[in-house]
Design a protein around this motif. Structure first.
Motif, mmCIF file in Angstrom:
data_model
loop_
_atom_site.group_PDB
_atom_site.id
_atom_site.type_symbol
_atom_site.label_atom_id
_atom_site.label_comp_id
_atom_site.label_asym_id
_atom_site.label_seq_id
_atom_site.Cartn_x
_atom_site.Cartn_y
_atom_site.Cartn_z
ATOM 1 N N ARG A 48 0.783 -1.270 -0.038
ATOM 2 C CA ARG A 48 -0.021 0.222 -0.002
ATOM 3 C C ARG A 48 1.027 1.248 -0.068
ATOM 4 N NH1 ARG A 48 -4.420 -0.444 4.771
ATOM 5 N NH2 ARG A 48 -2.425 -0.450 6.007
ATOM 6 N N LEU A 49 0.503 2.373 -0.560
ATOM 7 C CA LEU A 49 1.341 3.524 -1.059
ATOM 8 C C LEU A 49 0.543 4.901 -0.442
ATOM 9 C CD1 LEU A 49 3.913 4.633 -2.297
ATOM 10 C CD2 LEU A 49 2.484 4.963 -4.322
ATOM 11 N N GLY A 50 1.252 5.372 0.407
ATOM 12 C CA GLY A 50 0.806 6.819 0.818
ATOM 13 C C GLY A 50 1.781 7.807 0.502
ATOM 14 N N ILE A 51 1.491 9.016 -0.192
ATOM 15 C CA ILE A 51 2.402 10.135 -0.485
ATOM 16 C C ILE A 51 1.953 11.345 0.462
ATOM 17 C CG2 ILE A 51 3.090 11.560 -2.357
ATOM 18 C CD1 ILE A 51 2.212 9.171 -4.160
ATOM 19 N N SER A 52 3.143 11.790 0.948
ATOM 20 C CA SER A 52 3.035 13.274 1.632
ATOM 21 C C SER A 52 3.854 14.302 0.714
ATOM 22 C CB SER A 52 3.432 12.938 2.765
ATOM 23 O OG SER A 52 3.398 14.283 3.587
ATOM 24 N N ALA A 53 3.162 15.296 0.586
ATOM 25 C CA ALA A 53 3.897 16.658 -0.095
ATOM 26 C C ALA A 53 3.293 17.610 1.103
ATOM 27 C CB ALA A 53 3.265 16.628 -1.389
ATOM 28 N N ARG A 69 2.886 2.972 -10.101
ATOM 29 C CA ARG A 69 1.843 2.217 -10.818
ATOM 30 C C ARG A 69 2.741 1.363 -12.241
ATOM 31 N NH1 ARG A 69 -0.148 1.530 -15.320
ATOM 32 N NH2 ARG A 69 0.783 3.349 -16.064
ATOM 33 N N SER A 70 3.387 2.171 -12.618
ATOM 34 C CA SER A 70 4.067 1.583 -13.737
ATOM 35 C C SER A 70 4.976 0.458 -13.386
ATOM 36 C CB SER A 70 4.830 2.598 -14.810
ATOM 37 O OG SER A 70 5.801 3.231 -14.001
ATOM 38 N N HIS A 71 5.771 0.676 -12.357
ATOM 39 C CA HIS A 71 6.754 -0.514 -11.731
ATOM 40 C C HIS A 71 6.120 -1.345 -10.639
ATOM 41 C CE1 HIS A 71 9.976 1.320 -13.671
ATOM 42 N NE2 HIS A 71 9.335 2.519 -13.535
ATOM 43 N N GLU A 72 4.740 -1.599 -10.681
ATOM 44 C CA GLU A 72 4.144 -2.313 -9.624
ATOM 45 C C GLU A 72 4.518 -3.807 -9.507
ATOM 46 O OE1 GLU A 72 -0.443 -3.090 -8.762
ATOM 47 O OE2 GLU A 72 -0.174 -1.268 -9.514
ATOM 48 N N PRO A 73 4.647 -4.230 -10.369
ATOM 49 C CA PRO A 73 5.333 -5.619 -10.203
ATOM 50 C C PRO A 73 6.730 -5.779 -9.590
ATOM 51 C CG PRO A 73 4.469 -5.292 -12.628
ATOM 52 C CD PRO A 73 4.553 -3.993 -11.774
ATOM 53 N N LYS A 74 7.571 -4.796 -9.511
ATOM 54 C CA LYS A 74 8.845 -4.883 -9.027
ATOM 55 C C LYS A 74 8.858 -4.576 -7.497
ATOM 56 C CE LYS A 74 10.978 -3.025 -13.371
ATOM 57 N NZ LYS A 74 11.693 -1.905 -13.624
ATOM 58 N N ILE A 75 7.762 -4.084 -7.018
ATOM 59 C CA ILE A 75 7.488 -3.735 -5.652
ATOM 60 C C ILE A 75 7.125 -4.965 -4.681
ATOM 61 C CG2 ILE A 75 6.726 -2.070 -3.900
ATOM 62 C CD1 ILE A 75 6.477 -0.145 -6.295
ATOM 63 N N ARG A 76 7.858 -5.141 -3.543
ATOM 64 C CA ARG A 76 7.649 -6.002 -2.686
ATOM 65 C C ARG A 76 6.036 -6.063 -2.295
ATOM 66 N NH1 ARG A 76 11.994 -5.994 1.988
ATOM 67 N NH2 ARG A 76 9.953 -6.591 3.049
ATOM 68 N N ASP A 77 5.663 -7.262 -1.829
ATOM 69 C CA ASP A 77 4.448 -7.398 -1.268
ATOM 70 C C ASP A 77 4.358 -7.143 0.336
ATOM 71 O OD1 ASP A 77 3.238 -7.853 -3.759
ATOM 72 O OD2 ASP A 77 3.483 -10.103 -3.746
ATOM 73 N N HIS A 78 3.304 -7.050 0.934
ATOM 74 C CA HIS A 78 2.988 -7.250 2.379
ATOM 75 C C HIS A 78 3.842 -5.989 3.103
ATOM 76 C CE1 HIS A 78 1.603 -11.141 1.506
ATOM 77 N NE2 HIS A 78 2.749 -11.663 1.171
ATOM 78 N N VAL A 79 3.831 -4.922 2.314
ATOM 79 C CA VAL A 79 4.386 -3.780 2.930
ATOM 80 C C VAL A 79 3.690 -2.501 2.721
ATOM 81 C CG1 VAL A 79 5.840 -3.214 0.982
ATOM 82 C CG2 VAL A 79 6.756 -2.587 3.063
ATOM 83 N N ASP A 80 3.746 -1.498 4.042
ATOM 84 C CA ASP A 80 2.985 -0.182 3.797
ATOM 85 C C ASP A 80 4.141 0.708 3.318
ATOM 86 O OD1 ASP A 80 0.420 -0.807 4.005
ATOM 87 O OD2 ASP A 80 0.462 -0.391 6.194
ATOM 88 N N ILE A 81 4.154 1.797 2.319
ATOM 89 C CA ILE A 81 5.060 2.390 1.947
ATOM 90 C C ILE A 81 4.592 3.981 1.933
ATOM 91 C CG2 ILE A 81 6.645 3.141 0.042
ATOM 92 C CD1 ILE A 81 6.321 0.261 -1.022
ATOM 93 N N ILE A 82 5.519 4.760 2.542
ATOM 94 C CA ILE A 82 5.046 6.243 2.664
ATOM 95 C C ILE A 82 6.276 7.078 1.848
ATOM 96 C CG2 ILE A 82 4.648 8.383 3.711
ATOM 97 C CD1 ILE A 82 3.573 6.751 6.158
ATOM 98 N N ILE A 83 5.977 7.720 0.845
ATOM 99 C CA ILE A 83 6.877 8.577 0.170
ATOM 100 C C ILE A 83 6.747 10.107 0.651
ATOM 101 C CG2 ILE A 83 7.977 9.378 -2.132
ATOM 102 C CD1 ILE A 83 7.344 6.616 -3.089
#
Length: 113
Positions: free
Chosen positions: A42-47, A69-83
């Protein structure tokens, strides 16, 4: 980006900030936390307002969401990410920002090998 892949709840953001790990470069900061109970990431973005007005902040969010979204298959599963977007990312074009996002994800070991 699919709705179920978005991190939107304030409590989830707080949990990732408190118990997660982080890595940064000049343009971005990434926080992540392992969540075995979720299927994918899951992805969250903070600006923040420090990087510019609403137009600038929303543009940066849209660009980062598209890159992820374009690199979605390369990102690990079971993780929450905040950028978190920093000031250095504002003047960058799509390809430079893409390179920076992939760099910070790779350095934080969030990409699959």
């Amino acid at each position: 980006m699919q709705r179920k892949l978005r991190l939107r709840n304030r409590a989830d953001f707080g949990r990732v900030y408190r118990s997660g790990k982080s890595f940064a470069n000049r343009q971005l900061v990434v926080y992540w936390s392992i969540r075995p109970e979720i299927e994918r990431f899951r992805l969250g973005i903070s600006a923040s307002k420090k990087i510019g007005n609403a137009v600038v902040r929303n543009r940066m969010r849209r660009l980062i969401k598209e890159i992820v979204r374009s690199h979605e298959p390369k990102i690990r599963d079971h993780v929450d990410i905040i950028i978190i977007v920093r000031n250095g990312a504002v003047g960058m074009n799509y390809h430079e920002l893409e390179k920076s996002v992939l760099h910070v994800l790779k350095k934080s070991s969030l990409t699959k090998v």
